[in-house]
Design an enzyme around this catalytic site. Structure first.
Site, PDB file in Angstrom:
ATOM      1  N   LYS A  38       0.867  -1.179   0.000  1.00  0.00           N
ATOM      2  CA  LYS A  38       0.000   0.000   0.000  1.00  0.00           C
ATOM      3  C   LYS A  38       0.903   1.228   0.000  1.00  0.00           C
ATOM      4  CE  LYS A  38      -3.939   2.153   2.357  1.00  0.00           C
ATOM      5  NZ  LYS A  38      -5.317   1.905   2.764  1.00  0.00           N
ATOM      6  N   GLU A 117      -3.235  -2.413  -2.244  1.00  0.00           N
ATOM      7  CA  GLU A 117      -4.466  -1.771  -1.756  1.00  0.00           C
ATOM      8  C   GLU A 117      -4.382  -0.265  -1.972  1.00  0.00           C
ATOM      9  OE1 GLU A 117      -5.513  -2.295   2.432  1.00  0.00           O
ATOM     10  OE2 GLU A 117      -7.113  -0.822   2.226  1.00  0.00           O
ATOM     11  N   GLY A 120      -8.772   5.081   0.316  1.00  0.00           N
ATOM     12  CA  GLY A 120     -10.092   5.654   0.024  1.00  0.00           C
ATOM     13  C   GLY A 120     -10.745   5.019  -1.189  1.00  0.00           C
TER      14      GLY A 120
END
Ligand SMILES: Nc1ncnc2c1ncn2[C@@H]1O[C@H](COP(=O)(O)OP(=O)(O)OP(=O)(O)O)[C@@H](O)[C@H]1O
Ligand SMILES: [Mg+2]
Length: 228
Positions: A38, A117, A120
């Site tokens: 991420k 990932e 938001g």
């Protein structure tokens, strides 16, 4: 070089991390080398020593049994529970494209299947200053990898999912599927939401995830075919 899938969602808190944990666990349980990455986490808690805890990465690592260090899993961690672009501004630590590309490439090269990932929803500014404007959709385009959309199964999801798919198409980002999270088998509205989303987008709902699910009910061949 491993295959990758970018997990975005129809918004924050829809269950991207929860579903990603199940996806990575599915690979690991099948004995397949799988990783997580991420670029930016905001709203991170701190431990007793004041160190930032990259919650999403720690959650996925614990569910799937990954042994990577947090630095390998996340590039930028901010304490403020605000959009990453504002957290970056408040902390005077702007997201750096080269670092993200370097960390992403390293993660991709270390695993057969890497799940990335997003933060938001797909319209999420990561850096917005006088030097650069970077959105989550730019990040997906740099990485050049296909996307999976996590959507809540409940009321409002037709609007949110169709708009997300339209934006991805506008940015020429390939979409491999949608996962309906918090799905209640037999619920007439949720079943219709699934049908309508497939009808209106032409994108398949590749799996549903129940409340409290501990495993992803999806064949490994079908799951790995989503990666590119
Ligand atoms: N199917 C589910 N069953 C039980 N709890 C769930 C499920 N999906 C999500 N949750 C819970 O809902 C909360 C939000 O989910 P999650 O953190 O996965 O969202 P997110 O989309 O990753 O959010 P963010 O935008 O902050 O990354 C978490 O506490 C998570 O454990
Ligand atoms: Mg998350």
């Amino acid at each position: 070089m491993g295959k990758c899938l970018f997990v975005t969602g129809t918004g924050t808190d829809v269950g991207k991390t929860y579903v990603t944990g199940l996806i990575v666990k599915r690979f690991c349980d099948a004995g397949v080398s799988a990783g997580y990455y991420k670029a930016a986490i905001s709203g991170a808690d701190t431990d007793a020593a004041g160190c930032l805890l990259p919650g999403d990465a720690a959650y996925v690592a614990s569910v799937a049994g990954l042994h990577a260090s947090m630095e390998e899993l996340v590039s930028f961690v901010y304490p403020d529970a605000v959009s990453p672009h504002l957290a970056a501004k408040l902390n005077h630590v702007p997201l750096d494209r080269e670092k993200v590309q370097r960390d992403f490439s390293r993660a991709r090269d270390s695993h057969e299947y890497l799940t990335v990932e997003g933060s938001g929803g797909i319209v999420c500014p990561l850096r917005w200053d006088e030097t650069e404007h970077i959105g989550l959709d730019d990040l997906v385009q740099w990485m050049g990898i296909p996307v999976l959309v996590v959507a809540d199964s409940g009321l409002g999801t037709i609007n949110a999912t169709v708009l997300t798919v339209e934006h991805l198409r506008h940015r020429h980002i390939p979409i491999r599927g949608i996962i309906f999270n918090r799905f209640h088998e037999g619920d007439v509205m949720e079943q219709d939401n699934l049908f309508m989303v497939e009808e209106m987008t032409g994108v398949p709902v590749v799996a549903t995830v129940r409340e409290g699910a501990r495993t992803l009910d999806m064949e490994i061949e079908k799951l790995s075919a989503l990666y590119g």
